[in-house]
Design a protein around this motif. Structure first.
Motif, short mmCIF file in Angstrom:
data_model
loop_
_atom_site.label_atom_id
_atom_site.label_comp_id
_atom_site.label_asym_id
_atom_site.label_seq_id
_atom_site.Cartn_x
_atom_site.Cartn_y
_atom_site.Cartn_z
N TRP A 220 0.80 -1.23 0.00
CA TRP A 220 0.00 0.00 0.00
C TRP A 220 0.83 1.28 0.00
N TRP A 221 1.91 1.32 0.77
CA TRP A 221 2.54 2.61 1.03
C TRP A 221 3.07 3.31 -0.20
N PRO A 222 3.59 2.64 -1.25
CA PRO A 222 3.97 3.40 -2.44
C PRO A 222 2.79 4.13 -3.09
N CYS A 223 1.59 3.51 -3.03
CA CYS A 223 0.40 4.19 -3.55
C CYS A 223 0.15 5.48 -2.77
N PHE A 224 0.34 5.41 -1.46
CA PHE A 224 0.13 6.60 -0.65
C PHE A 224 1.15 7.69 -0.97
N VAL A 225 2.42 7.30 -1.16
CA VAL A 225 3.45 8.29 -1.51
C VAL A 225 3.11 8.95 -2.84
N GLY A 226 2.72 8.13 -3.84
CA GLY A 226 2.34 8.69 -5.13
C GLY A 226 1.14 9.62 -5.02
N ALA A 227 0.15 9.22 -4.22
CA ALA A 227 -1.04 10.07 -4.04
C ALA A 227 -0.68 11.37 -3.34
N PHE A 228 0.21 11.31 -2.35
CA PHE A 228 0.58 12.53 -1.63
C PHE A 228 1.34 13.50 -2.53
N VAL A 229 2.25 12.96 -3.35
CA VAL A 229 2.98 13.82 -4.29
C VAL A 229 2.02 14.44 -5.30
N GLY A 230 1.08 13.64 -5.79
CA GLY A 230 0.10 14.17 -6.74
C GLY A 230 -0.82 15.19 -6.10
N TYR A 231 -1.08 15.03 -4.80
CA TYR A 231 -2.00 15.95 -4.13
C TYR A 231 -1.41 17.35 -4.03
N LEU A 232 -0.09 17.46 -4.09
CA LEU A 232 0.54 18.78 -4.04
C LEU A 232 0.17 19.63 -5.25
N ALA A 233 -0.40 18.98 -6.27
CA ALA A 233 -0.84 19.74 -7.44
C ALA A 233 -1.97 20.70 -7.12
N ARG A 234 -2.62 20.51 -5.96
CA ARG A 234 -3.71 21.40 -5.58
C ARG A 234 -3.24 22.85 -5.41
N PHE A 235 -1.94 23.03 -5.17
CA PHE A 235 -1.42 24.39 -5.04
C PHE A 235 -1.20 25.06 -6.40
N TYR A 236 -1.28 24.26 -7.47
CA TYR A 236 -1.11 24.81 -8.81
C TYR A 236 -2.38 24.66 -9.64
N ILE A 237 -3.19 23.64 -9.33
CA ILE A 237 -4.47 23.43 -10.01
C ILE A 237 -5.57 23.71 -9.00
N TYR A 238 -6.25 24.83 -9.15
CA TYR A 238 -7.18 25.26 -8.13
C TYR A 238 -8.54 24.58 -8.24
N ASP A 239 -8.80 23.95 -9.36
CA ASP A 239 -10.04 23.20 -9.49
C ASP A 239 -9.86 21.85 -8.80
N GLU A 240 -10.63 21.59 -7.75
CA GLU A 240 -10.45 20.37 -6.97
C GLU A 240 -10.70 19.12 -7.81
N THR A 241 -11.59 19.21 -8.79
CA THR A 241 -11.87 18.05 -9.64
C THR A 241 -10.62 17.58 -10.34
N TYR A 242 -9.87 18.50 -10.91
CA TYR A 242 -8.67 18.11 -11.67
C TYR A 242 -7.51 17.76 -10.75
N SER A 243 -7.37 18.47 -9.64
CA SER A 243 -6.28 18.13 -8.73
C SER A 243 -6.48 16.75 -8.11
N LEU A 244 -7.72 16.40 -7.81
CA LEU A 244 -8.00 15.08 -7.26
C LEU A 244 -7.80 14.00 -8.33
N LEU A 253 -0.53 5.07 -11.27
CA LEU A 253 0.69 4.86 -12.06
C LEU A 253 1.79 4.23 -11.22
N VAL A 254 1.94 4.68 -9.99
CA VAL A 254 2.96 4.11 -9.11
C VAL A 254 2.67 2.65 -8.85
N PHE A 255 1.41 2.32 -8.57
CA PHE A 255 1.06 0.92 -8.32
C PHE A 255 1.31 0.07 -9.56
N ASP A 256 0.87 0.56 -10.72
CA ASP A 256 0.99 -0.23 -11.95
C ASP A 256 2.43 -0.39 -12.40
#
Length: 437
Positions: A220-244, A253-256
């Motif tokens: 599980w934990w690599p998925c969480f690391v990938g999700a956390f890194v991707g979540y930082l996009a919320r500071f650049y993509i203000y639309d929550e739909t796209y940042s999520l 992608l990390v899991f696959d």
């Protein structure tokens, strides 16, 4: 020196229940690997070397306290029926009943969460896959043979667009659900907006759960690391739909790319109690999050068209006179039951419910509970004449008079039937007493 022989034993089933047809030697599955832990050692099967003549001994049985565990691991799985699986798919497939039957608990939970894989899309796509699911659950030798051949051809599970899209969709669903559950305003004097940092956790759980369905698995934990890194996009993509969406995509992608692998040994078959515990916990968490969505971020519209948050409406309801009277009534009932006994309390409650309509009928006809049948009949005739619709000249009042007339007739019928039944029971009781004497 004897001829070296290779036999494929099943560590998860009964001894000697080999992969191809019971006791195959030199099968295609064993031709490519003769070492313990080779790719052919899938689904609980492992390679056993024998350099001497005679039969190959099965894996040694452990002794002591591990005997029960050994027996449990080597039990044959309960055979599942394709017909039963299809019936459950038809009547409760959108809730994952067929997956529960086939012990695919993760997929059953996801189907329950999304009503059949996003409103029945996944449910319909399984119409031709159920036989394969059943063969997998039964550890069918031909299914395992094909699975081992696939593992030999691909060191890692190949890319599957269906599974990859499922990971993104369920990661997004769980992340969006938790995001919607965070209170948008200060609640109880506490600002809980910082909980948004847990959104990557729920995204990664959705991705990981889909990735661990069936014969594929991953940590599980690599998925969480990938999700956390991707979540930082919320500071650049203000639309929550796209940042999520970026968060779910990067986690998948990390899991696959780095995490997924073949499930070379089947998971330990849990008891019904364990399965109920795990599934029940997951369901409770899911329902609690939905409850938070409704409670903190839901609203209702009042008579003036204004929106009132549900948690405020609930507070007002708990302070209302109706709720206060209800609490007092429940407390009085509890006190009465302690003093007079619960049977007497239940009898009083049952009578007050007026399930047979007797009390209401007495009120409609205006007679007392001790009135005789003659009194009831006289009151009925009098009221019927006074409230007959034909006597009403005003058309606007005729409908109300008609309803009142029907109400009087129904009240008379109810009381007549009750009186008749009581007379019949009394006559039967008196007759029985006369016979006994």
């Amino acid at each position: 020196m004897g001829l070296k022989k290779t036999v494929l034993h099943n560590n998860n089933n009964n001894e000697g229940n080999d992969i191809a047809n019971g006791k195959i030697r030199g099968s295609p599955a064993s031709a490519s690997g003769k070492l313990r832990g080779s790719p052919a050692a899938a689904s609980g099967y492992e390679m056993i070397e024998d350099s001497g003549p005679g039969s190959v001994p099965p894996p040694a049985k452990p002794n002591g306290d591990t005997k029960l565990e050994y027996v449990e691991q080597n039990m044959l799985p309960e055979k599942k029926s394709v017909v039963v699986a299809y019936l459950l798919w038809l009547v409760g497939g959108i809730f994952g009943l067929h997956h529960l039957y086939l012990r695919r608990d993760r997929q059953a939970f996801l189907w329950w969460c999304s009503l059949g894989g996003y409103l029945g899309v996944g449910w319909l796509s399984e119409i031709f896959l159920i036989p394969e699911y059943v063969r997998d659950a039964n550890e069918d030798p031909q299914f395992l043979k094909v699975f081992i051949a696939k593992m030999q051809a691909y060191p890692r599970p190949p890319y599957s667009s269906k599974r990859f899209m499922g990971q993104i969709m369920f990661g997004y669903l769980f992340g969006q659900l938790f995001s919607s559950a965070i209170p948008q305003s200060i609640t109880g004097g506490v600002d809980l907006s910082w909980l948004h940092w847990f959104i990557p956790l729920f995204v990664s759980l959705g991705v990981w759960t889909v990735g661990n369905i069936g014969r594929e698995c991953g940590i599980w934990w690599p998925c969480f690391v990938g999700a956390f890194v991707g979540y930082l996009a919320r500071f650049y993509i203000y639309d929550e739909t796209y940042s999520l969406l970026v968060t779910s995509l990067l986690s998948a992608l990390v899991f696959d790319s780095f995490v997924k692998q073949w499930r070379r040994t089947p998971e330990r078959r849990r008891s019904k109690g364990e399965r109920t515990l795990y599934l029940g916990t997951a369901v409770c968490i899911y329902v609690a999050i939905w409850s938070s969505v409704v409670l903190f971020n839901g609203s209702i519209t009042d008579d003036d068209g204004g929106e009132v948050p549900i948690y405020e409406a609930l507070q007002n309801f708990l302070a209302s006179a109706w709720w206060t009277d209800l609490k007092q009534a429940l407390y009085d009932t509890y006190t009465y039951g302690q003093h007079h006994g619960w049977y007497e309390t239940w009898r009083e409650v049952f009578e007050s419910m007026d399930v047979d309509g007797e009390r209401t009928a007495y009120k409609v006809l205006g007679v007392s509970a001790t009135a005789s049948q003659a009194d009831i009949t006289a009151a009925y005739r009098k009221l019927s004449k006074e409230n007959h619709p034909d006597k009403v000249k005003d058309e606007s009042q005729r409908e109300a008079a008609h309803k009142r007339f029907i109400e009087i007739q129904q009240a008379y019928n109810v009381l007549s039937k009750i009186k008749s039944n009581r007379r019949r029971k009394n006559n039967k009781y008196n007759g029985d007493d006369a016979i006994k004497l």
